[in-house]
Enzyme design. Sequence first.
Site, mmCIF file in Angstrom:
data_model
loop_
_atom_site.group_PDB
_atom_site.id
_atom_site.type_symbol
_atom_site.label_atom_id
_atom_site.label_comp_id
_atom_site.label_asym_id
_atom_site.label_seq_id
_atom_site.Cartn_x
_atom_site.Cartn_y
_atom_site.Cartn_z
ATOM 1 N N ASP A 1 52.216 -28.231 -14.160
ATOM 2 C CA ASP A 1 53.371 -29.117 -14.093
ATOM 3 C C ASP A 1 53.401 -29.888 -15.415
ATOM 4 O O ASP A 1 52.483 -29.767 -16.227
ATOM 5 C CB ASP A 1 53.294 -30.029 -12.863
ATOM 6 C CG ASP A 1 54.661 -30.596 -12.503
ATOM 7 O OD1 ASP A 1 55.577 -30.501 -13.336
ATOM 8 O OD2 ASP A 1 54.818 -31.136 -11.390
HETATM 9 C C1 BGC Z 1 58.253 -31.872 -11.914
HETATM 10 C C2 BGC Z 1 58.536 -30.403 -11.763
HETATM 11 C C3 BGC Z 1 59.540 -29.983 -12.805
HETATM 12 C C4 BGC Z 1 59.008 -30.336 -14.181
HETATM 13 C C5 BGC Z 1 59.949 -29.948 -15.309
HETATM 14 C C6 BGC Z 1 57.871 -32.226 -13.333
HETATM 15 O O1 BGC Z 1 57.722 -33.597 -13.494
HETATM 16 O O2 BGC Z 1 57.224 -32.247 -11.025
HETATM 17 O O3 BGC Z 1 59.017 -30.126 -10.480
HETATM 18 O O4 BGC Z 1 59.801 -28.622 -12.690
HETATM 19 O O5 BGC Z 1 58.794 -31.735 -14.248
HETATM 20 O O6 BGC Z 1 61.044 -30.762 -15.343
#
Ligand code: BGC
Length: 752
Positions: free
Chosen positions: A278
């Site tokens: 993530d």
């Molecule tokens: C979120 C993800 C997301 C990623 C990219 C993260 O903070 O938890 O779900 O895909 O950011 O934006």
Amino acid sequence: MDMRIEVKKALAGFFVTACVTGCAGREDMVPKLGEAPLKKVIAAMTLEEKAGLLVGDHEFDYYKDGSVKDEIPGIAGTTKAIPRLGIPVTYHTDGPAGVNISPRRDGTEQTYFCTAFPVATMLASSWNPELTRQIGAAIGDEAREYGCDIVLAPAINLHRNPLCGRNFEYYSEDPFLTGKTASAMISGIQSQGVGTSLKHFAANNQETFRRENNAIISQRALRELYLKGFEIAVREAHPWTIMSSYNLINGTYTSESRPLLTDILRDEWGFDGFVMTDWTRMIRNTAAQIHAGNELMMPGFQEQIDDIVASVRDGRLSESDLDLSVERMLKVIIRTPRFKRYEFSDKPDLASHAAITHAAANEGVILLRNEEGTLPLNGGSKVALFGMGSYDLFAGGVGSGEVNAEKVVNIDEGLTDEGISIDQDLKALYSSASGEIPISLEYASRKASDSDIALVTIRRTAGEYVDRRAIEGDFYLTQTEKDMLRNISEAFRSKGKKMVVVLNTGGVIETASWKGLADAIVLPWQPGVEGGHTIADILTGKVNPSGKLTMTWPVEYMDIPSSKNFPYDFEGNSWIKGPVRDAFDPGKRNIGFTMYEEGIWVGYRHFTTFGVPVSYPFGFGMSYTDFSYSSPSVKAGKNGSYTATVTVTNTGSRSGKEVVELYVAAPRGAMEKPLRELKGFAKTKELAPGESETLSISFTSYDLASFDEDSLEWVTDAGEYQALFASSVEDIRQSASFRVKRPQTKKVLVKL
Ligand code: BGC
């Protein structure tokens, strides 16, 4: 420009130049991705190139040749190109409710709006994976036509607690329904030639301090609940990629957990794509991540590249681990539209996607209450439309799961399009308001005199970064909302008229204390761009509701077993003491660590087994018609497979669809088990009055297993099981028994 970025760009520029002149050799001799065998491409890569491929490129604003990089403004992340080896940049867009990119770009009048599809919870509420697959195909098409390669979706963390800020992005409190819905979404998106990233793996069930929170969970709850949906989706739908979560599980960051990312994900379940982190803004142990089986670091920092290079040089990371990761990355990149030089149009067919949205949303609306046939509305009714949400609908939630849509159809517009007349004074009143308007009894009485029925919308939104709170205005209604419902109900009922409540929310709210004031309650969730039309279709009876709840609606927040082990109490404070905004403290309960003390007793597994009253049970949803169930049976097939069948007949006077939920009650064995668990479901076609359909639902003895954490085995007890054909977890209509002749076990490789 930021000095740090300046330095990184200079370094990156140097590294590319050095490579091209120092190690590439003659251009025509360099093995190219897709032309030469993968092993040769990898062998031709420098250590720095390999490291670079495993680190996202979103930190840089420009390509090395100086051209502007953000070709798709608003994109969540990209991987790096290595042009000399024919490796393109790839683009990862957020989801899950649609493509999340910026709608406008500098220097052009063209717009790049996307379709806000119904939120995940609503799609799951349709209990119709085929519809979810169609939505997935539309999302995949939109992603591809906007030049994207991977959609960061679906998101399948469980609704462990109703206050998790991102529950609208997730499907259900039940892992089986979650896994089946996710499989449909993945198949749909990937049918368009773009990839998915199934997220957040795993146990990312709170937003508060999600980057550092240590989820302490029993092996049994992990296997049966928090990993199960991922297991089903990986085995059935083969996502191209997985996104590891920010949090730790039992003391280890998921992105550094080899048991999770290699032993379980690949060796047990057969995952063959790559894993990305993530969007970790801090550097973790990069060598440990790669060794664990987390190939791609997102969004990507130069320090991570440097760290990988140094780790290989000083022996903390083996070159074979590195090569394996590179190979897994390339095997996915080779499948992307960018690699195939797909000529995207930047003009997806938003009109046809709106139509699919409308169809899917119609099946996800849940009718929670309908006293004396209040709904559908009588033709020619004049509606007094109260509540901000009636004029300004929340199509979806906020954060990375948000979608920039050009237009959302509001409820007043939807009703007007269906020829329903709405009170224009109310419309004018709400159009100039910025928040919920206090409604006095006198005003409501006047409106009751000159309209036929009241419709009140209660709305809620939530999203990434913050959890919701068990306070007024979130889980509980505000005083203004309570007064509004009481006054409108009293005013209309005193004139023999009725009040309908519409719940425009992405998550569960308290309903037990006020539902008696409503003659009907409709739950359209956050229904996407076509919301107003969807709601109007249900209210007018053009569409007969067929959605069912995918989570329990409790009487009180504290009835939820995880409530003491979740960040917020009624004041918005942590359960330990002091505001949760306090700095992170690893020793602080629900902040630094969260005890999943409830174990497997999540949602209906708790409420049904222990007989705790609820406001609305899991699986509940009404229709404008009635259904009867008959001829239940379960037949054993080969290799531990079973087929359950039941016949559903529409015994009412309108056509409609019915979801049949199959729960299984296990015989008493060594392990304590929920009274019943969802093991299958099926939905009828639109049945005309009097029409019947026989539904078949298959399952296997492995699906019946519980996880024994002492022996680390899935165990299916022998004995007599009950198959319960139900309209909700509390409404069993028919049952049939079947036997499992011999106990069965399946050993797993590791514990977490
Ligand atoms: C979120 C993800 C997301 C990623 C990219 C993260 O903070 O938890 O779900 O895909 O950011 O934006």
